[in-house]
Every structure is written in C-alpha cells, then in structure tokens.
Design a protein around this motif. Structure first.
Motif, PDB file in Angstrom:
ATOM      1  N   PRO A 204       3.150  -2.607  -5.213  1.00 24.58           N
ATOM      2  CA  PRO A 204       4.203  -1.730  -4.697  1.00 24.58           C
ATOM      3  C   PRO A 204       4.037  -0.259  -5.070  1.00 24.58           C
ATOM      4  N   ILE A 205       2.832   0.154  -5.348  1.00 19.84           N
ATOM      5  CA  ILE A 205       2.572   1.541  -5.714  1.00 19.84           C
ATOM      6  C   ILE A 205       1.531   2.069  -4.730  1.00 19.84           C
ATOM      7  N   PRO A 206       1.709   3.271  -4.201  1.00 17.96           N
ATOM      8  CA  PRO A 206       0.848   3.689  -3.083  1.00 17.96           C
ATOM      9  C   PRO A 206      -0.604   3.962  -3.437  1.00 17.96           C
ATOM     10  N   PHE A 207      -0.999   3.904  -4.695  1.00 16.88           N
ATOM     11  CA  PHE A 207      -2.375   4.252  -5.058  1.00 16.88           C
ATOM     12  C   PHE A 207      -3.326   3.070  -5.006  1.00 16.88           C
ATOM     13  N   PHE A 208      -2.805   1.875  -4.796  1.00 15.59           N
ATOM     14  CA  PHE A 208      -3.629   0.687  -4.954  1.00 15.59           C
ATOM     15  C   PHE A 208      -3.713  -0.148  -3.681  1.00 15.59           C
ATOM     16  N   GLY A 209      -4.790  -0.897  -3.570  1.00 12.96           N
ATOM     17  CA  GLY A 209      -4.957  -1.849  -2.481  1.00 12.96           C
ATOM     18  C   GLY A 209      -5.028  -1.169  -1.127  1.00 12.96           C
ATOM     19  N   VAL A 210      -4.569  -1.893  -0.087  1.00 14.07           N
ATOM     20  CA  VAL A 210      -4.624  -1.363   1.272  1.00 14.07           C
ATOM     21  C   VAL A 210      -3.838  -0.061   1.379  1.00 14.07           C
ATOM     22  N   ARG A 211      -2.712  -0.001   0.695  1.00 13.70           N
ATOM     23  CA  ARG A 211      -1.915   1.245   0.721  1.00 13.70           C
ATOM     24  C   ARG A 211      -2.716   2.404   0.132  1.00 13.70           C
ATOM     25  N   ILE A 213      -5.897   2.879   0.335  1.00 13.05           N
ATOM     26  CA  ILE A 213      -6.865   3.379   1.327  1.00 13.05           C
ATOM     27  C   ILE A 213      -6.157   4.331   2.297  1.00 13.05           C
ATOM     28  N   ARG A 214      -4.953   3.949   2.726  1.00  7.99           N
ATOM     29  CA  ARG A 214      -4.211   4.813   3.657  1.00  7.99           C
ATOM     30  C   ARG A 214      -3.808   6.124   2.961  1.00  7.99           C
ATOM     31  N   TYR A 215      -3.473   5.998   1.698  1.00  9.64           N
ATOM     32  CA  TYR A 215      -3.080   7.169   0.921  1.00  9.64           C
ATOM     33  C   TYR A 215      -4.255   8.141   0.820  1.00  9.64           C
ATOM     34  N   LEU A 216      -5.447   7.601   0.564  1.00 13.86           N
ATOM     35  CA  LEU A 216      -6.649   8.442   0.510  1.00 13.86           C
ATOM     36  C   LEU A 216      -6.874   9.110   1.865  1.00 13.86           C
ATOM     37  N   ALA A 217      -6.677   8.355   2.955  1.00 16.50           N
ATOM     38  CA  ALA A 217      -6.866   8.912   4.301  1.00 16.50           C
ATOM     39  C   ALA A 217      -5.957  10.122   4.496  1.00 16.50           C
ATOM     40  N   LYS A 218      -4.700   9.972   4.092  1.00 14.13           N
ATOM     41  CA  LYS A 218      -3.725  11.035   4.266  1.00 14.13           C
ATOM     42  C   LYS A 218      -4.116  12.277   3.454  1.00 14.13           C
ATOM     43  N   LEU A 311     -12.916  11.202   9.631  1.00  9.87           N
ATOM     44  CA  LEU A 311     -13.116  10.434   8.394  1.00  9.87           C
ATOM     45  C   LEU A 311     -11.845   9.666   8.032  1.00  9.87           C
ATOM     46  N   ALA A 312     -10.705  10.368   8.140  1.00  9.77           N
ATOM     47  CA  ALA A 312      -9.432   9.730   7.798  1.00  9.77           C
ATOM     48  C   ALA A 312      -9.156   8.559   8.741  1.00  9.77           C
ATOM     49  N   ASN A 313      -9.504   8.744  10.019  1.00  9.83           N
ATOM     50  CA  ASN A 313      -9.276   7.652  10.972  1.00  9.83           C
ATOM     51  C   ASN A 313     -10.143   6.444  10.651  1.00  9.83           C
ATOM     52  N   GLN A 317      -8.972   2.675   9.785  1.00  4.75           N
ATOM     53  CA  GLN A 317      -9.516   1.445  10.382  1.00  4.75           C
ATOM     54  C   GLN A 317      -9.914   0.457   9.286  1.00  4.75           C
ATOM     55  N   CYS A 318     -10.494   0.982   8.207  1.00  2.00           N
ATOM     56  CA  CYS A 318     -10.848   0.102   7.075  1.00  2.00           C
ATOM     57  C   CYS A 318      -9.580  -0.534   6.508  1.00  2.00           C
ATOM     58  N   ALA A 319      -8.532   0.288   6.352  1.00  2.00           N
ATOM     59  CA  ALA A 319      -7.274  -0.224   5.794  1.00  2.00           C
ATOM     60  C   ALA A 319      -6.692  -1.304   6.699  1.00  2.00           C
ATOM     61  N   ASP A 320      -6.656  -1.026   8.011  1.00  2.00           N
ATOM     62  CA  ASP A 320      -6.130  -2.025   8.954  1.00  2.00           C
ATOM     63  C   ASP A 320      -6.954  -3.302   8.885  1.00  2.00           C
ATOM     64  N   GLY A 321      -8.277  -3.134   8.865  1.00  2.00           N
ATOM     65  CA  GLY A 321      -9.166  -4.292   8.804  1.00  2.00           C
ATOM     66  C   GLY A 321      -8.917  -5.113   7.555  1.00  2.00           C
ATOM     67  N   GLU A 322      -8.806  -4.437   6.425  1.00  2.00           N
ATOM     68  CA  GLU A 322      -8.604  -5.178   5.172  1.00  2.00           C
ATOM     69  C   GLU A 322      -7.226  -5.821   5.130  1.00  2.00           C
ATOM     70  N   GLN A 323      -6.244  -5.113   5.693  1.00  2.00           N
ATOM     71  CA  GLN A 323      -4.904  -5.703   5.739  1.00  2.00           C
ATOM     72  C   GLN A 323      -4.941  -7.031   6.488  1.00  2.00           C
ATOM     73  N   LYS A 324      -5.625  -7.040   7.645  1.00  2.00           N
ATOM     74  CA  LYS A 324      -5.709  -8.267   8.456  1.00  2.00           C
ATOM     75  C   LYS A 324      -6.508  -9.334   7.709  1.00  2.00           C
ATOM     76  N   VAL A 325      -7.636  -8.932   7.134  1.00  2.00           N
ATOM     77  CA  VAL A 325      -8.491  -9.896   6.443  1.00  2.00           C
ATOM     78  C   VAL A 325      -7.713 -10.598   5.335  1.00  2.00           C
ATOM     79  N   PHE A 326      -7.013  -9.815   4.522  1.00  2.00           N
ATOM     80  CA  PHE A 326      -6.364 -10.441   3.371  1.00  2.00           C
ATOM     81  C   PHE A 326      -5.078 -11.179   3.754  1.00  2.00           C
TER      82      PHE A 326
END
Lengths: 334, 138
Positions: A204-211, A213-218, A311-313, A317-326
């Motif tokens: 539940p913290i934005p620095f970890f996991g799939v979130r 990755i999105r945070y880094l993109a932003k 790059l962010a996009n 895509q990596c984040a979306d992919g990993e979200q679906k995978v997991f």
C-alpha cells in the motif's frame, strides 16, 4: 575440493551463491528455484534514498532477503558470522577453507580486481563462494563470472571489510549448517509465489511493486524539466544500469522469475503457470525495449521531452503487464 | 528473450561472460552466456564518464590549491568523506579538515600512512596527483 569445484554460471549473485552452497552439500536446486522460493522478484523506486547520488531503483528485494526467505521456507539452517576485526574474520575464513568448507561471502565490488574495471563501483551487496586458498590467493566461485576465479588476499580483505556505504558486509560469511534430509519444494514454492504476488500487487505504498513502476514512469516524465537534460539523462542511465548491469543481461530478474514459473508449473502440477511464464517473458522483453530506448537517449541519438514520454509509456506497459501477470498468477494458485 | 536474441556485443566485460536466462526453440528456459550488450556499455559509460569528469574537476582544484591530494585520491576510490572516515577509522570532521590543502600539508606520518593504506597506495603516491588530465573516455 580445490581440484574441480562444481562452479555454475548464474544470473544473480545471491541466488547463485546459495544454489552453489546447497549444491556442493548434496541439495541440487536450480538458480531460478532458489530465486523463486527466496521470493526474489520485486520493484522498488525510492526517490529520497540515494545510491551513488541517484534515487534507489531495484528490480528485486533487498540484499540477503533471498537467503533468509529460502532457508526459512525450506527449513535449512544457515550459519552466519560477522566480525568486528578483519584479522579475526580472515583467520576464521582460512580455517573453514582449510577444513574444505565452501563458504558464502558478502563483499564490496570496488576492491575486486577480477571484476572488469568499468564495473567496479562502491557497492557492498555482492555475494560469492570461497572454496579454497593457495598461498596468498583465494579460490572463488563467483556466480556471475563464467568460470572460477582467483582473488588476491588483500583484495578480498578490503572487499569483505569495506565500511561506510549501505549494506556494509562486516566480513559476513555463511554456510548451510543443517539441511533437512527431506526437502519439500512444492509447498515452499507455492507460499513464496503467493507472497510475491501480494508484494507486487498489494503493497500500500506507492514506491513498491507495480505501483512503484508507475510511480517511476510519472517521475521520469518530469525529469527533463526538473533536473535539466544532463542530469535527467544520467538518471535514466542509472535506472537502466540497475536493471541491466546489477540485474544482468536485460531485465534479468523478470526472465529469472519466468524461468522459475516454468519450473514451478511441473513442480506444482499447475500447467497454467507455463503460459504465465511466457507472458512474464514478454514483459521482460518490454523492459529491454525500455533499456534500448534509454540507451539511445544517452547516446544523443534521441532527445527532447518526447523520448521521456515514450520511456514513461514503456514503463507503464511493463506495469500493466506485470499487474496482469501477477493477478493471473494469484488466481492460478487459488 | 529467445536464446538466439541474447546479445553478444563487445562490451565492458573484458572477456568475462554474463549468464542470461532465455527461451530456447522448444520454449524452455536455458542459461545462455552473453559477451555483453551495447545498451549496458552505453549506460555504464554515462556513469563512468561522470565519475571521471568529477575526478578531473577535483584534479584541477588540487592544481589550483583549492583541494588536497587526499580529496583527489578519495574520489578516485569512489569514496565520500564519510566512507573514507569509516574505512580509515578517523572522525568524519577530521577527514573533512584534511581535505583542505593547508591542513593536509601538516599531517604527520602515521595519519598519512593510514590514509594511504585505506586508499591502497604509498604515502608518496598519496601526496601527488597525476600531471595529465584524467582521461574522460574509456
């Protein structure tokens, strides 16, 4: 033991070291299995924790967590020793090696002259196996090199007792003390995989996991305006270096985990995992695309804020992919 | 990644090889040894070049009398003052003082020897810096 040490080339130092220590004691499990049961896969982007002046970005869990998770989940007793005094630490290592005990070591990289010059950075989280000593030279099975290497005693002493940076090794040495005669991989693999799904999806913290990755993109999108082109570029280079160099061979950890899922499919008798492994491989390939585009930016072949958006996009895509995978992985293991 | 796509570029590995997990023709994961990857060379090059630029900047400051050779050699070993302090077992504030040329010039042999040992060099080497600029390209 010094004649022909059963060295095996590995993608990651920690999983490779543990696999080697166990293999030389009669428990032959693959590096991907060690990585999987150790729950090695993760993503971290901490803007405020700096590593060499850059935000900490990691594609796996913290150093030594794989060893801890794996030994706990398989009931293996790992013996650890740290030393305040380098002399005592060196004596103890020599004593173990004289007894033909191969030993896992934590070390710094900067002082290891067998490493390629341009890869020697002050980083304290490296792992390797020492299996012998001849005169003033240690015989080392470093999982990330393709063959065994030798290491001058002075190099190794400095590397083991480097101080000051994060994860100072304090001469840490370790070896399995007790391996149960019956090892049940399947329940451990199941538990570990569920845990990784949880960590990747539900932290539940934005620095970890799939979130994360999105945070880094932003954040990455804003780097050129916030930091200027030069620093923004250096930041991108750092993110990719953590992925490639410390992570090995192009999104290495994604492929390593995909290899684990493939092995787990038959171990757990869940054929669905084979398909999920393939999709994680595809996500890994997306990470590689990100690295290629980032490198073009660093080479000045690409420039302008548009590249950062692309790059962010790719990251999204990596984040979306990993979200679906997991998510699918979690459902497949219910 | 397919095993035939595992990069085999001339890179920074100096003849070492890296293990990559890749999928073979039957869809099975195998370990493929890689000679290196251009991408890795590029991003690593950025880091190495930045370090050398900073080092050259410090070298010029030593020449101009604004920094001590200790600062140059500390940086050559990629250390910060606090890392140098921890490794040499000297208080951080003392290390920071010793980075000033005037203070460095007064250091006694035992302190110099400790610094030299920490940075893996002789005391004579510690007192000097290269006359030529640091090469920025590798």
């Amino acid at each position: 033991m010094t004649a022909a040490f059963p060295h095996r080339h590995a993608a990651h130092c920690e999983s490779g070291t543990v696999a080697t220590l166990l293999r030389t004691r009669g428990l032959d499990i693959s590096e991907p299995m060690v990585f999987g049961i150790g729950g090695g896969l993760f993503f971290i982007h901490l803007p405020f924790a700096k590593l060499g002046g850059f935000p900490l970005t990691a594609y796996r869990i913290m150093p030594r967590a794989i060893i801890k998770n794996l030994t706990k989940r398989l009931g293996i007793k790992m013996h650890y020793e740290r030393f305040r005094d380098p002399e005592a630490g060196t004596r103890r290592l020599d004593e173990l090696l004289a007894n033909n005990t191969s030993v896992g070591l934590q070390s710094n990289i900067f002082w290891l002259s067998y490493f390629p010059a341009d890869m020697r950075f002050q980083y304290n989280g490296h792992n390797m196996v020492a299996y012998g000593k001849q005169a003033d030279v240690y015989l080392i099975s470093d999982p990330v090199t393709d063959v065994t290497v030798t290491c001058p005693a002075d190099d190794l002493r400095r590397a083991r007792f480097a101080r000051g940076g994060p994860f100072a090794p304090k001469g840490l040495l370790y070896y399995p003390q007790d391996i149960p005669s019956r090892i049940e991989l399947a329940p451990a693999a199941l538990l570990a995989t569920r845990k990784v799904c949880k960590e990747m999806l539900d932290t539940p913290i934005p620095f970890f996991g799939v979130r994360g990755i999105r945070y880094l993109a932003k954040r990455l999108e804003r780097w050129p305006e916030k930091l200027g082109d030069k620093v923004a570029r250096a930041n991108v280079a750092h993110v990719i270096r953590m992925q490639e160099e410390i992570g090995t061979g192009g999104a290495g950890f994604r492929f390593l985990y995909a290899a684990f899922l493939q092995e787990a499919a038959s171990l757990l008798e869940r054929p669905a995992l084979t398909g999920i492994s393939q999709r994680l491989t595809e996500v890994g390939d997306r990470w590689r695309e990100f690295a290629v585009l980032g490198a073009q930016l660093c080479k000045n072949k690409e420039s302008g804020t548009l590249v950062y958006q692309r790059l962010a996009n790719l990251l999204r895509q990596c984040a979306d992919g990993e979200q679906k995978v997991f998510t699918d992985l979690r459902n497949a293991l219910r | 990644m397919r095993s035939k796509d595992v990069p085999q570029d001339e890179s920074i590995l100096e003849g070492h090889q890296r293990a990559c997990y890749a999928v073979d023709e039957d869809g099975h994961y195998t370990v493929v040894a890689s000679k290196g990857w251009d991408v890795e060379k590029v991003v690593n090059g950025v880091a190495v070049r930045d370090l050398r630029e900073e080092l050259e900047h410090t070298r010029q400051r030593v020449v101009a009398g604004l920094a001590s050779p200790l600062e140059f050699h500390m940086q050559r070993c990629q250390m910060t003052p606090s890392m140098l302090a921890a490794n040499a077992d000297i208080w951080g504030w003392r290390v920071r003082r010793h980075l000033k040329p005037a203070v460095f010039a007064t250091l006694g042999p035992s302190l110099l020897a400790r610094y030299a040992d920490t940075l893996r060099m002789t005391v004579d080497e510690l007192k000097q810096i290269p006359l030529r600029p640091v090469d920025r390209t590798s």
